[in-house]
Design an enzyme around this catalytic site. Structure first.
Site, PDB file in Angstrom:
ATOM      1  N   PRO A  25       0.820  -1.208   0.000  1.00 14.33           N
ATOM      2  CA  PRO A  25       0.000   0.000   0.000  1.00 14.33           C
ATOM      3  C   PRO A  25       0.856   1.260   0.000  1.00 14.33           C
ATOM      4  O   PRO A  25       1.900   1.310   0.665  1.00 14.33           O
ATOM      5  CB  PRO A  25      -0.772  -0.118   1.318  1.00 14.33           C
ATOM      6  CG  PRO A  25       0.130  -0.921   2.195  1.00 14.33           C
ATOM      7  CD  PRO A  25       0.893  -1.850   1.306  1.00 14.33           C
ATOM      8  N   TYR A  67      -4.878  14.059 -13.658  1.00 20.11           N
ATOM      9  CA  TYR A  67      -5.991  13.092 -13.636  1.00 20.11           C
ATOM     10  C   TYR A  67      -7.350  13.763 -13.463  1.00 20.11           C
ATOM     11  O   TYR A  67      -8.348  13.058 -13.301  1.00 20.11           O
ATOM     12  CB  TYR A  67      -5.835  12.107 -12.460  1.00 20.11           C
ATOM     13  CG  TYR A  67      -4.472  11.531 -12.261  1.00 20.11           C
ATOM     14  CD1 TYR A  67      -3.935  10.620 -13.172  1.00 20.11           C
ATOM     15  CD2 TYR A  67      -3.720  11.864 -11.144  1.00 20.11           C
ATOM     16  CE1 TYR A  67      -2.682  10.078 -12.968  1.00 20.11           C
ATOM     17  CE2 TYR A  67      -2.462  11.320 -10.938  1.00 20.11           C
ATOM     18  CZ  TYR A  67      -1.949  10.434 -11.861  1.00 20.11           C
ATOM     19  OH  TYR A  67      -0.719   9.893 -11.648  1.00 20.11           O
ATOM     20  N   CYS A  85       2.177  28.846 -16.281  1.00 21.65           N
ATOM     21  CA  CYS A  85       1.632  29.330 -17.550  1.00 21.65           C
ATOM     22  C   CYS A  85       0.877  28.234 -18.296  1.00 21.65           C
ATOM     23  O   CYS A  85       1.248  27.877 -19.423  1.00 21.65           O
ATOM     24  CB  CYS A  85       2.761  29.863 -18.417  1.00 21.65           C
ATOM     25  SG  CYS A  85       3.853  30.909 -17.470  1.00 21.65           S
TER      26      CYS A  85
HETATM   27  N1  LLP Z   1       2.589  -1.593  -6.090  1.00 17.73           N
HETATM   28  C1  LLP Z   1       2.789  -1.294  -7.378  1.00 17.73           C
HETATM   29  C2  LLP Z   1       3.436  -2.296  -8.245  1.00 17.73           C
HETATM   30  C3  LLP Z   1       2.393  -0.052  -7.896  1.00 17.73           C
HETATM   31  O1  LLP Z   1       2.588   0.220  -9.173  1.00 17.73           O
HETATM   32  C4  LLP Z   1       1.766   0.892  -7.032  1.00 17.73           C
HETATM   33  C5  LLP Z   1       1.334   2.191  -7.538  1.00 17.73           C
HETATM   34  C6  LLP Z   1       1.591   0.541  -5.684  1.00 17.73           C
HETATM   35  C7  LLP Z   1       2.002  -0.708  -5.249  1.00 17.73           C
HETATM   36  C8  LLP Z   1       0.961   1.468  -4.689  1.00 17.73           C
HETATM   37  O2  LLP Z   1      -0.343   1.764  -5.019  1.00 17.73           O
HETATM   38  P1  LLP Z   1      -1.289   2.583  -4.006  1.00 17.73           P
HETATM   39  O3  LLP Z   1      -1.490   1.733  -2.777  1.00 17.73           O
HETATM   40  O4  LLP Z   1      -0.602   3.857  -3.669  1.00 17.73           O
HETATM   41  O5  LLP Z   1      -2.538   2.808  -4.772  1.00 17.73           O
HETATM   42  N2  LLP Z   1       0.140   8.869  -9.345  1.00 17.73           N
HETATM   43  C9  LLP Z   1      -1.154   8.230  -9.209  1.00 17.73           C
HETATM   44  C10 LLP Z   1      -1.053   6.857  -8.604  1.00 17.73           C
HETATM   45  C11 LLP Z   1      -0.120   5.932  -9.353  1.00 17.73           C
HETATM   46  C12 LLP Z   1       0.032   4.580  -8.719  1.00 17.73           C
HETATM   47  C13 LLP Z   1       1.155   3.829  -9.337  1.00 17.73           C
HETATM   48  N3  LLP Z   1       1.419   2.543  -8.760  1.00 17.73           N
HETATM   49  C14 LLP Z   1      -2.073   9.154  -8.425  1.00 17.73           C
HETATM   50  O6  LLP Z   1      -1.641  10.231  -8.016  1.00 17.73           O
HETATM   51  O7  LLP Z   1      -3.255   8.847  -8.246  1.00 17.73           O
END
Ligand code: LLP
Length: 418
Positions: free
Chosen positions: A274, A316, A341
């Site tokens: 997470p 997004y 900008c």
């Molecule tokens: N494991 C892997 C292989 C991942 O690619 C990611 C996130 C995570 C774990 C963690 O995911 P989480 O628990 O944070 O959802 N920049 C985007 C989110 C991109 C997530 C990329 N991978 C945003 O701001 O919503």
């Protein structure tokens, strides 16, 4: 649950008035609550205590060393995706046996560094990558543990840019190909396929997609067992959603309630990754209203933070609650925008907000994950300062960049210096 609350009309982070931080350190400023960060880690840990999984916090969500260290101290492992994140993980004091390494595009150099250090796992995403890991491990005379990242083809019902478990995504390996790879890899001398990995996307607010993906993978593991292939680990990835707006995401307990029974029955060692769930609500971005501008159509509040500091709304169309550090009763509809900008440089559009005046401070909530870690120097803006609040104490965990930092790695070729 988070520790950003109003007390007598002033926003506090734990026991510190946020406006005092803004005035002392300047803006834009990221403010993190230690209690919120650790609290979320512990929620997951408690919800899953029956199977005692290795919780590898996803470094990409927020990679500040202080946050990493705080989580490592609580027993967290780390999920990394680059040589830079490996460097951070080591600096933060993470045990090598608690580091898992994903990414569809690991370079030879990154693979070599991680093998030499002896991390727990590579989450391998293609046969070519597996062969490459075998090749490098043989050269280094090391035997390496690998988990194959499976693409379970499940719809996670989230933004398309953060959907990763559909067959149209670049991530992971479909079941059929995975089986072929597992059979072929039995002949590999220096890699051992010790487990499987899934990560179906991010900001997923309902448990069904997780349960569906886990069920598919567990069926596959049973099928493999029948053929005499035993695996030790299952990494169920990250992706748990949080509240930004009106979402009612599953709690850690609800999530566990849904997936724990089958995970327990599998007898596998469980890993999870997470990011957002742990760091998301633990941070806010504080900015100052520089100008209030009325056009014939709108009111714009122009703040001193921009899309370079928090890109999620621009990238997004993500929603972040925007609040005034001083609670006010009069409300007015406005756009909150940055100084960059580009018209995509906004934090809120047509939002009913307290009647902000020039010089007031605002904060974007839920900015602890994918906030600073996605910040850039666009428009030659210095990336913000970060502070961590622990009860009534404040720690600077990253200085504001200097103008010197902006040009540190640049040079003007001699022939131009006439
Ligand atoms: N494991 C892997 C292989 C991942 O690619 C990611 C996130 C995570 C774990 C963690 O995911 P989480 O628990 O944070 O959802 N920049 C985007 C989110 C991109 C997530 C990329 N991978 C945003 O701001 O919503």
């Amino acid at each position: 649950m988070h520790e950003f609350k109003y007390r007598s009309n002033n926003l506090y982070c734990e026991d510190v008035r946020v406006q005092d931080l803004a005035e002392k350190f300047g803006t834009p400023l990221y403010v993190y609550s230690y209690k919120t960060l650790i609290g979320h880690f512990l929620k997951l840990k408690t919800a899953f205590r029956e199977i005692d999984p290795l919780i590898c916090y996803s470094v990409k969500a927020n990679s500040n060393l202080a946050l990493l260290r705080a989580l490592v101290n609580e027993g967290a492992g780390l999920d990394i995706v680059s040589g830079g994140e490996l460097f951070r993980a080591i600096k933060a004091g993470c045990s090598l046996k608690k580091i898992v390494y994903a990414s569809v595009g690991k370079t030879d150099c990154e693979i070599e560094e991680a093998i030499k250090l002896g991390i727990l796992f590579f989450n391998v995403e293609s046969f070519s990558e597996l062969k490459n890991v075998q090749h490098i491990a043989r050269r280094l005379s090391r035997r390496v543990n690998v988990a194959l990242r499976i693409n379970p083809d499940v719809e996670p019902k989230t933004h398309k840019y953060i959907t990763t478990g559909k067959l149209t995504n670049k991530f992971g390996i479909d079941f059929k190909t995975a089986k072929k790879i597992i059979l072929l890899a039995r002949g590999f001398s220096h890699v051992r396929i010790a487990g499987l990995h899934i990560h179906i996307g991010s900001q997923i607010t309902v448990p069904e997609p997780f349960a569906a993906a886990i069920a598919k993978v567990l069926r596959f593991i049973v099928e493999l067992r029948k053929e005499g292939i035993g695996l030790e680990y299952l990494n169920i990835g990250g992706g748990l959603g949080i509240i930004y707006d009106k979402e009612i995401p599953q709690t850690a307990a609800k999530f566990a309630g849904r997936v724990l029974p089958s995970l327990k029955k599998s007898g596998l060692k469980i890993i999870m990754e997470p990011g957002r769930f742990i760091a998301g609500n633990a941070g806010i971005l504080v900015a100052k209203a520089l100008y209030v501008k009325y056009t014939p159509k709108k009111k714009f509040i122009i703040v001193d933070a921009g899309m370079n500091d928090l890109i999620r709304p621009a990238l997004y169309g993500a929603y972040h609650q925007v609040v005034s550090l001083k609670r006010k009763s009069r409300m007015e509809r406005a756009d909150v925008v940055g100084p960059i900008c580009e018209s995509g440089d906004f934090f809120a559009k047509d939002r009913l907000l307290p009647k902000v005046e020039e010089g007031d401070y605002l904060a974007a909530l839920g900015a602890g994950a994918y906030g600073f870690s996605m910040a850039s120097n666009y428009n030659s803006r210095r990336r913000p300062q970060e502070v961590m609040v622990v009860k009534n104490k404040v720690f600077v965990i990253r200085q504001r960049e200097t103008y010197g930092d902006l040009v540190r790695n640049e040079s003007i070729p001699g022939f131009l210096l006439k």
